[in-house]
Scaffold this motif. Structure first.
Motif, PDB file in Angstrom:
ATOM      1  N   GLN A   1       7.516   5.167  -4.471  1.00 56.22           N
ATOM      2  CA  GLN A   1       7.431   6.370  -3.831  1.00 56.22           C
ATOM      3  C   GLN A   1       7.781   7.511  -4.755  1.00 56.22           C
ATOM      4  OE1 GLN A   1      10.143   4.753  -0.490  1.00 56.22           O
ATOM      5  NE2 GLN A   1       8.451   5.795   0.683  1.00 56.22           N
ATOM      6  N   GLU A   2       8.671   7.221  -5.835  1.00 53.72           N
ATOM      7  CA  GLU A   2       9.235   8.262  -6.744  1.00 53.72           C
ATOM      8  C   GLU A   2       7.963   8.799  -7.386  1.00 53.72           C
ATOM      9  OE1 GLU A   2      12.021   8.924 -10.557  1.00 53.72           O
ATOM     10  OE2 GLU A   2      12.131   7.062  -9.401  1.00 53.72           O
ATOM     11  N   ILE A   3       7.232   8.012  -7.908  1.00 52.02           N
ATOM     12  CA  ILE A   3       6.078   8.510  -8.881  1.00 52.02           C
ATOM     13  C   ILE A   3       4.840   8.831  -7.928  1.00 52.02           C
ATOM     14  CG2 ILE A   3       6.802   6.929 -10.850  1.00 52.02           C
ATOM     15  CD1 ILE A   3       4.674   5.179 -10.171  1.00 52.02           C
TER      16      ILE A   3
ATOM     17  N   SER B   1      10.776  -5.428  -3.740  1.00 52.92           N
ATOM     18  CA  SER B   1      12.049  -5.309  -3.209  1.00 52.92           C
ATOM     19  C   SER B   1      11.928  -3.779  -2.770  1.00 52.92           C
ATOM     20  CB  SER B   1      12.860  -5.517  -4.553  1.00 52.92           C
ATOM     21  OG  SER B   1      12.567  -4.646  -5.436  1.00 52.92           O
ATOM     22  N   GLU B   2      13.191  -3.272  -2.390  1.00 55.29           N
ATOM     23  CA  GLU B   2      13.417  -1.830  -1.933  1.00 55.29           C
ATOM     24  C   GLU B   2      13.316  -1.026  -2.928  1.00 55.29           C
ATOM     25  OE1 GLU B   2      13.381  -0.615   1.441  1.00 55.29           O
ATOM     26  OE2 GLU B   2      12.783  -2.557   1.980  1.00 55.29           O
ATOM     27  N   THR B   3      14.156  -1.533  -4.217  1.00 50.81           N
ATOM     28  CA  THR B   3      14.011  -0.729  -5.524  1.00 50.81           C
ATOM     29  C   THR B   3      12.600  -0.671  -6.014  1.00 50.81           C
ATOM     30  OG1 THR B   3      16.318  -1.759  -6.073  1.00 50.81           O
ATOM     31  CG2 THR B   3      14.882  -0.827  -7.882  1.00 50.81           C
ATOM     32  N   GLU B   4      11.843  -1.721  -5.817  1.00 43.82           N
ATOM     33  CA  GLU B   4      10.505  -1.622  -6.461  1.00 43.82           C
ATOM     34  C   GLU B   4       9.598  -0.634  -5.592  1.00 43.82           C
ATOM     35  OE1 GLU B   4       9.755  -5.827  -8.353  1.00 43.82           O
ATOM     36  OE2 GLU B   4       9.457  -5.572  -6.424  1.00 43.82           O
ATOM     37  N   LYS B   5       9.838  -0.574  -4.179  1.00 43.20           N
ATOM     38  CA  LYS B   5       9.282   0.486  -3.246  1.00 43.20           C
ATOM     39  C   LYS B   5       9.671   1.839  -3.496  1.00 43.20           C
ATOM     40  CE  LYS B   5      10.013  -1.961   0.755  1.00 43.20           C
ATOM     41  NZ  LYS B   5      10.034  -2.376   1.889  1.00 43.20           N
TER      42      LYS B   5
ATOM     43  N   ILE C   1       0.913  -1.198  -0.088  1.00 45.36           N
ATOM     44  CA  ILE C   1      -0.200  -0.110   0.015  1.00 45.36           C
ATOM     45  C   ILE C   1       0.897   1.135   0.185  1.00 45.36           C
ATOM     46  CG2 ILE C   1      -1.721   1.384   1.328  1.00 45.36           C
ATOM     47  CD1 ILE C   1      -2.697  -1.414   2.457  1.00 45.36           C
ATOM     48  N   ALA C   2       0.537   2.168  -0.935  1.00 43.21           N
ATOM     49  CA  ALA C   2       1.364   3.474  -0.964  1.00 43.21           C
ATOM     50  C   ALA C   2       0.552   4.698  -0.941  1.00 43.21           C
ATOM     51  CB  ALA C   2       2.404   3.406  -2.228  1.00 43.21           C
ATOM     52  N   ARG C   3       1.116   5.686  -0.113  1.00 45.66           N
ATOM     53  CA  ARG C   3       0.153   6.919  -0.094  1.00 45.66           C
ATOM     54  C   ARG C   3       0.526   7.634  -1.378  1.00 45.66           C
ATOM     55  NH1 ARG C   3       1.777   9.462   5.068  1.00 45.66           N
ATOM     56  NH2 ARG C   3       3.936   9.748   3.951  1.00 45.66           N
ATOM     57  N   LEU C   4      -0.373   8.561  -2.033  1.00 50.24           N
ATOM     58  CA  LEU C   4      -0.199   9.219  -3.297  1.00 50.24           C
ATOM     59  C   LEU C   4      -0.296  10.723  -2.554  1.00 50.24           C
ATOM     60  CD1 LEU C   4      -2.260   7.370  -5.855  1.00 50.24           C
ATOM     61  CD2 LEU C   4      -0.107   6.972  -5.069  1.00 50.24           C
ATOM     62  N   ARG C   5       0.806  11.220  -2.260  1.00 51.12           N
ATOM     63  CA  ARG C   5       0.763  12.640  -1.612  1.00 51.12           C
ATOM     64  C   ARG C   5       1.722  13.661  -2.384  1.00 51.12           C
ATOM     65  NH1 ARG C   5       2.271  13.457   4.533  1.00 51.12           N
ATOM     66  NH2 ARG C   5       4.574  13.118   3.525  1.00 51.12           N
ATOM     67  N   THR C   6       0.989  14.734  -2.644  1.00 48.69           N
ATOM     68  CA  THR C   6       1.853  15.709  -3.770  1.00 48.69           C
ATOM     69  C   THR C   6       3.193  16.216  -2.570  1.00 48.69           C
ATOM     70  OG1 THR C   6       0.689  17.698  -2.619  1.00 48.69           O
ATOM     71  CG2 THR C   6      -0.419  16.632  -4.566  1.00 48.69           C
ATOM     72  N   ARG C   7       4.060  16.796  -3.315  1.00 51.59           N
ATOM     73  CA  ARG C   7       5.097  17.491  -2.836  1.00 51.59           C
ATOM     74  C   ARG C   7       4.835  18.519  -1.953  1.00 51.59           C
ATOM     75  NH1 ARG C   7       6.878  15.734  -7.912  1.00 51.59           N
ATOM     76  NH2 ARG C   7       8.423  14.313  -7.659  1.00 51.59           N
ATOM     77  N   THR C   8       3.503  19.286  -2.175  1.00 56.10           N
ATOM     78  CA  THR C   8       3.068  20.284  -1.042  1.00 56.10           C
ATOM     79  C   THR C   8       2.437  19.632   0.048  1.00 56.10           C
ATOM     80  OG1 THR C   8       1.204  20.425  -2.306  1.00 56.10           O
ATOM     81  CG2 THR C   8       3.242  21.997  -2.987  1.00 56.10           C
TER      82      THR C   8
ATOM     83  N   ALA D   1      -4.324   6.577  -2.862  1.00 52.04           N
ATOM     84  CA  ALA D   1      -3.575   5.347  -2.463  1.00 52.04           C
ATOM     85  C   ALA D   1      -3.666   4.404  -3.459  1.00 52.04           C
ATOM     86  CB  ALA D   1      -4.220   4.654  -1.149  1.00 52.04           C
ATOM     87  N   LEU D   2      -2.516   3.649  -3.488  1.00 53.67           N
ATOM     88  CA  LEU D   2      -2.297   2.441  -4.389  1.00 53.67           C
ATOM     89  C   LEU D   2      -1.944   1.138  -3.811  1.00 53.67           C
ATOM     90  CD1 LEU D   2      -1.832   1.142  -7.065  1.00 53.67           C
ATOM     91  CD2 LEU D   2       0.831   2.138  -7.035  1.00 53.67           C
ATOM     92  N   SER D   3      -2.952   0.117  -3.941  1.00 55.26           N
ATOM     93  CA  SER D   3      -2.659  -1.182  -3.491  1.00 55.26           C
ATOM     94  C   SER D   3      -1.935  -1.968  -4.740  1.00 55.26           C
ATOM     95  CB  SER D   3      -3.898  -1.920  -2.943  1.00 55.26           C
ATOM     96  OG  SER D   3      -4.064  -1.098  -1.446  1.00 55.26           O
ATOM     97  N   LEU D   4      -1.111  -2.727  -4.514  1.00 57.52           N
ATOM     98  CA  LEU D   4      -0.517  -3.642  -5.541  1.00 57.52           C
ATOM     99  C   LEU D   4      -0.423  -5.060  -4.658  1.00 57.52           C
ATOM    100  CD1 LEU D   4       2.517  -1.768  -7.030  1.00 57.52           C
ATOM    101  CD2 LEU D   4       0.170  -2.086  -7.963  1.00 57.52           C
ATOM    102  N   TYR D   5      -0.687  -6.194  -5.479  1.00 57.01           N
ATOM    103  CA  TYR D   5      -0.883  -7.465  -5.082  1.00 57.01           C
ATOM    104  C   TYR D   5       0.163  -8.533  -5.836  1.00 57.01           C
ATOM    105  CZ  TYR D   5      -4.867  -5.367  -3.460  1.00 57.01           C
ATOM    106  OH  TYR D   5      -5.785  -4.362  -2.499  1.00 57.01           O
TER     107      TYR D   5
END
Length: 381
Positions: free
Chosen positions: A153-155, A145-149, A119-126, A132-136
């Protein structure tokens, strides 16, 4: 990964429907972070941090018991908890210290063939959380992996901005309120190609120009010029130009500009919206009679703030915060913070969540924010 990130940026820059954005973004993410079945995308009200919609291809309706679990169940992971966390990203296996077998969430995912969940939060830089995004992943797939996470987080901030613009675009295309956003599409010579209903009121209120004579306000032309300069700078592909303008009537308006290139020729899309506060506050006043301070405390509770955090933010003592909470609980008829969050969600956001499911099936624009309590203010369903 950089190519994928650039493609996500281009997808999110142009005004478009939210479901279309989620579909195309899912394909790009899959090239870097393989997943099982399809992702689950959510939008959230950034003021309350409560969910307003979901899109999961193949699941037209989010199960009611699953939705209740997000806000009432004790588990190692939930969408609201990740949204309020410092990191803004979590995997179910890590949250369960490698053994999720005791997690009700994991058991629910297993009924659909899933095993892992990110689960990742989609938050603007402000700092505004718009989704939110959930991948399974199913059993046997490698752990996230840490690279995938890191890629997710980058996008995430770009996707958050894309969700925000998609909701604005939907409101402009099919206005819900009298003060809904307006959309203009211009060609390279600043000629108006198309305009959504009601955009003329914003053009008249912007200083400079003469809408009746076909003269655009200076703020629109300036923003359009910035958009074209961004397009010519390859390092700024996907950038969105934003400006804040004081209108003739004394209200602040926000203009968003982006370049449309889908037809092979450059066009500029300009969205105009009022810079008004969230619709959560008038809702809390009308539904429960909360005072201004009680509305502020409630909003912070919804976002997961502790008593000490509320005290520091509002510059009041912890005892004063507790007094406010007691009054809020009395007025809303609840006995705990969790019950308060659940009541606000299921009374004022769950109807929006369900209506957006119907809108998705009907290919209509999705909505953000709480469900309107005063239908007289609405211009359409």
């Amino acid at each position: 990964m950089q190519c994928a990130a650039d493609k996500v940026a281009r997808l999110c820059a142009a005004p478009r429907g939210l479901v279309s954005l989620w579909r195309d973004a899912s394909d790009v993410v899959a090239g870097v972070v393989p997943y099982y079945w399809t992702p689950c995308w959510f939008t959230l009200d950034p003021v309350s941090m409560l969910m307003t919609s979901h899109y999961h291809f193949g699941m037209d309706e989010f199960p009611g018991e699953w939705l209740a679990a997000e806000y009432y169940e004790d588990d190692v992971q939930s969408v609201p908890d990740v949204m309020r966390s410092a990191e803004g990203i979590s995997t179910l296996h890590e949250a369960a210290h490698g053994d999720p077998s005791g997690s009700p969430r994991w058991r629910r995912n297993r009924t659909l063939g899933g095993d892992q969940e990110l689960i990742a939060r989609l938050r603007t830089r402000t700092g505004e959380t718009w989704g939110a995004l959930s991948l399974y992943r199913d059993e046997g797939m490698p752990m996230f992996s840490e690279t995938e996470k890191s890629f997710v987080q980058e996008i995430a901030p770009v996707l958050a901005g894309g969700a925000r613009r998609a909701l604005l675009y939907g409101q402009a295309e099919e206005p819900e309120y009298a003060d809904s956003p307006g959309l203009l599409v211009l060609d390279e010579n600043w000629n108006v190609e198309s305009a959504t209903p009601g955009v003329d009121r914003w053009m008249v209120d912007l200083p400079g120009g003469d809408w009746d004579r076909g003269e655009l306000p200076a703020a629109v032309i300036t923003l359009a010029g910035r958009v074209l300069r961004c397009v010519e700078d390859r390092d700024r592909l996907g950038d969105v130009a934003i400006s804040r303008v004081l209108s003739r009537s004394g209200a602040w308006l926000v203009l968003h500009g982006a370049c449309l290139t889908s037809t092979g020729r450059r066009r500029i899309a300009v969205i105009v919206e009022p810079a008004h506060p969230s619709r959560l506050y008038p809702l809390l006043m009308s539904a429960y009679g909360l005072t201004q301070r009680e509305k502020e405390v409630t909003a912070m509770v919804l976002q997961g703030a502790s008593t000490s955090q509320i005290s520091a933010e509002l510059h009041v003592s912890a005892q004063t915060v507790q007094q406010h909470l007691k009054s809020i609980f009395d007025k809303t008829g609840v006995h705990s913070r969790r019950d308060l969050v659940g009541k606000v969600f299921f009374h004022h956001y769950e109807p929006r969540f369900r209506d957006n499911e119907k809108r998705t099936l009907a290919d209509r624009p999705l909505r953000g924010g709480p469900w309107p309590t005063d239908r007289r203010r609405r211009t359409g369903q």
